[in-house]
Motif scaffolding. Structure first.
Motif, PDB file in Angstrom:
ATOM      1  N   THR A 164      79.769 -43.836  41.299  1.00 34.73           N
ATOM      2  CA  THR A 164      81.089 -44.237  40.815  1.00 34.73           C
ATOM      3  C   THR A 164      81.094 -45.699  40.381  1.00 34.73           C
ATOM      4  OG1 THR A 164      81.715 -44.622  43.135  1.00 34.73           O
ATOM      5  CG2 THR A 164      82.365 -42.516  42.145  1.00 34.73           C
ATOM      6  N   VAL A 212      87.695 -39.835  42.021  1.00 36.30           N
ATOM      7  CA  VAL A 212      87.196 -38.617  41.367  1.00 36.30           C
ATOM      8  C   VAL A 212      87.398 -37.370  42.227  1.00 36.30           C
ATOM      9  CG1 VAL A 212      85.558 -39.801  39.871  1.00 36.30           C
ATOM     10  CG2 VAL A 212      84.849 -39.133  42.182  1.00 36.30           C
ATOM     11  N   LEU A 258      80.088 -33.224  39.006  1.00 39.34           N
ATOM     12  CA  LEU A 258      81.275 -33.782  38.353  1.00 39.34           C
ATOM     13  C   LEU A 258      80.966 -33.774  36.863  1.00 39.34           C
ATOM     14  CD1 LEU A 258      83.146 -37.023  39.481  1.00 39.34           C
ATOM     15  CD2 LEU A 258      83.115 -36.186  37.132  1.00 39.34           C
ATOM     16  N   PRO A 263      86.940 -34.068  35.239  1.00 33.74           N
ATOM     17  CA  PRO A 263      86.713 -35.376  35.848  1.00 33.74           C
ATOM     18  C   PRO A 263      86.766 -35.397  37.368  1.00 33.74           C
ATOM     19  CG  PRO A 263      88.975 -35.233  35.120  1.00 33.74           C
ATOM     20  CD  PRO A 263      88.325 -33.925  34.734  1.00 33.74           C
ATOM     21  N   PHE A 264      86.663 -34.229  38.012  1.00 30.37           N
ATOM     22  CA  PHE A 264      86.741 -34.181  39.464  1.00 30.37           C
ATOM     23  C   PHE A 264      85.495 -33.530  40.081  1.00 30.37           C
ATOM     24  CE2 PHE A 264      91.356 -33.882  38.271  1.00 30.37           C
ATOM     25  CZ  PHE A 264      91.706 -35.146  38.723  1.00 30.37           C
TER      26      PHE A 264
END
Length: 326
Positions: A89, A152, A199, A212-213
Motif C-alpha cells: 500500500t 483497501v 486486489l 479496488p478492494f
C-alpha cells in the motif's frame, strides 16, 4: 560474512479500532457482526487505522518505525547504505516509499527501493538485505514493513474487513563476522492468483480500473498457509543444521491465531514461545512480522544467542521463513 539484527522498531496509528467499534461501523453499512464472531474465527480483538487527515500514511509510519530502530541501534543515518521497504500500500506509484524514508532520515545517497510480496514482503526484504550485506559493499541496512490496508478494505465484505489493520515495523541490520541471519528462503506459486487472494486494481488513463478492494478465499488461504509455512520452516532449520524444536522464539505472520497455533504444533514449538500480537494489531500484512518482533524484543522475550524463527505468507501465493541467531 553474515548480517545481524542490531535493533528493532515499530509505529502504529493513533486510532485503535476494537471489534465493537468495527461492528458499529459495519452496522451502518447494513452488515451484521460482533466481537465474539470475529474473535472466535480469527483471534483478533482490535486493529489500528491510519488517519490521512492527521498526516498518517504508509510513509509516515515507515519513517517512524525506521527512526525507532535507528535510535536503538547506535548507528547514525549516515551509516545506513541500504533501505528496503516491504509494502503493498504505497502512498503513490512512484517514487518509492523507501526513497521518501531515505529523505526523511537524511540518508541521501544510499540504495533505497520497495519490495512487493504482500504479507510475505518483510521476509522477502530481509532475505534481500541479508544477501546484499553478505555480498558487499553494503554494511548497514534498514528493512521496513509498512502498510495502510484500511484504505483497501471493503466495509461491506465481512469476510475481509474485520481482518486487516495498519502499522509499520523495522529492523536495522549490520554486516558482521558473527552469524546472525543463519538461513532465509523465499517461495512463490503464481498459480494461486487473485481468485485466492488479491486486489485486482490498477491506474488506467487517469482512472482506477478493476476492483479496488482486497478479496480472499479464506479456506484456500488457510490450507496453503499451513502447508507452506510448515515446510519452509523445516527447510531453513535444515539449512542451519538445527531443529525447529530448538527455536526459542517463533514470530509467525500475525494473520489468524488458528493458523499460527497449527504451524507451531506441527513444528514442535510450544505455544508459549510464539509471539502473538494478532489480537491487538490484526493482519498488518508486510508490517506483521517486524511489529511482532519489535514487541518481543522490547519485552525481553528473547535473549542473546537464542534462535528466532520468522515467517510469513501472502498473496501470490508468496511465503518464506528466516532463522536468526539473536
Amino acid at each position: 560474512m553474515y548480517s545481524r539484527i542490531l535493533a528493532t522498531g515499530s509505529a502504529l496509528p493513533a486510532r485503535r479500532v476494537t471489534n465493537d467499534d468495527l461492528a458499529a461501523e459495519l452496522a451502518r453499512e447494513g452488515i451484521e457482526t460482533n466481537d465474539e464472531w470475529i474473535r472466535t474465527r480469527t483471534g483478533i480483538e482490535s486493529r489500528y487505522f491510519a488517519d490521512p487527515a492527521a498526516g498518517e500514511s504508509t510513509t509516515s509510519l515507515a519513517v517512524a518505525a525506521a527512526r525507532d530502530a535507528l535510535s536503538a541501534s547506535g548507528l547514525a543515518a549516515s551509516d545506513i547504505d541500504l533501505i528496503i521497504v516491504a509494502t503493498t500500500t504505497p502512498d503513490m506509484v512512484f517514487p518509492s516509499v523507501a526513497a521518501h524514508v531515505q529523505a526523511a532520515l537524511g540518508a541521501a545517497g544510499c540504495a533505497a527501493f520497495d519490495v512487493q510480496a504482500v504479507c510475505a514482503g518483510f521476509i522477502y526484504a530481509l532475505n534481500a538485505a541479508d544477501a546484499m550485506l553478505r555480498a558487499g559493499p553494503y554494511r548497514a541496512a534498514i528493512v521496513i514493513g509498512a502498510e495502510t490496508l484500511s484504505r483497501v478494505i471493503d466495509m461491506k465484505d465481512r469476510s475481509t474487513c474485520v481482518l486487516f489493520g495498519d502499522g509499520a515495523g523495522s529492523v536495522v541490520l549490520q554486516a558482521s563476522s558473527d552469524p546472525g541471519v543463519l538461513a532465509a528462503r523465499m517461495y512463490a506459486d503464481g498459480r494461486y492468483d487473485e481468485t485466492v487472494l488479491g486486489l485486482n486494481a490498477r491506474i488506467e488513463h487517469g482512472r482506477t480500473a478493476g476492483d479496488p478492494f482486497i478479496r480472499m478465499d479464506g479456506r484456500q488461504v488457510f490450507k496453503l498457509a499451513v502447508e507452506g509455512l510448515t515446510e519452509s520452516a523445516r527447510e531453513v532449520a535444515n539449512l542451519a543444521c538445527v531443529k525447529t524444536e530448538d527455536v526459542a522464539l517463533f514470530v509467525p505472520h500475525q494473520a489468524n491465531l488458528r493458523i499460527m497455533s497449527m504451524v507451531a504444533k506441527k513444528l514442535g514449538i510450544p505455544e508459549e514461545r510464539m509471539v502473538k500480537t494478532v489480537a491487538e494489531h490484526g493482519n498488518t500484512s508486510a508490517a506483521s512480522v517486524p511489529l511482532a518482533l519489535d514487541r518481543a524484543a522490547k519485552s525481553g522475550m528473547v535473549r542473546p544467542g537464542e534462535l528466532v524463527l520468522l515467517q510469513a505468507v501472502g498473496a501470490g501465493m508468496a511465503w518464506g521463513s528466516a532463522l536468526v541467531r539473536w
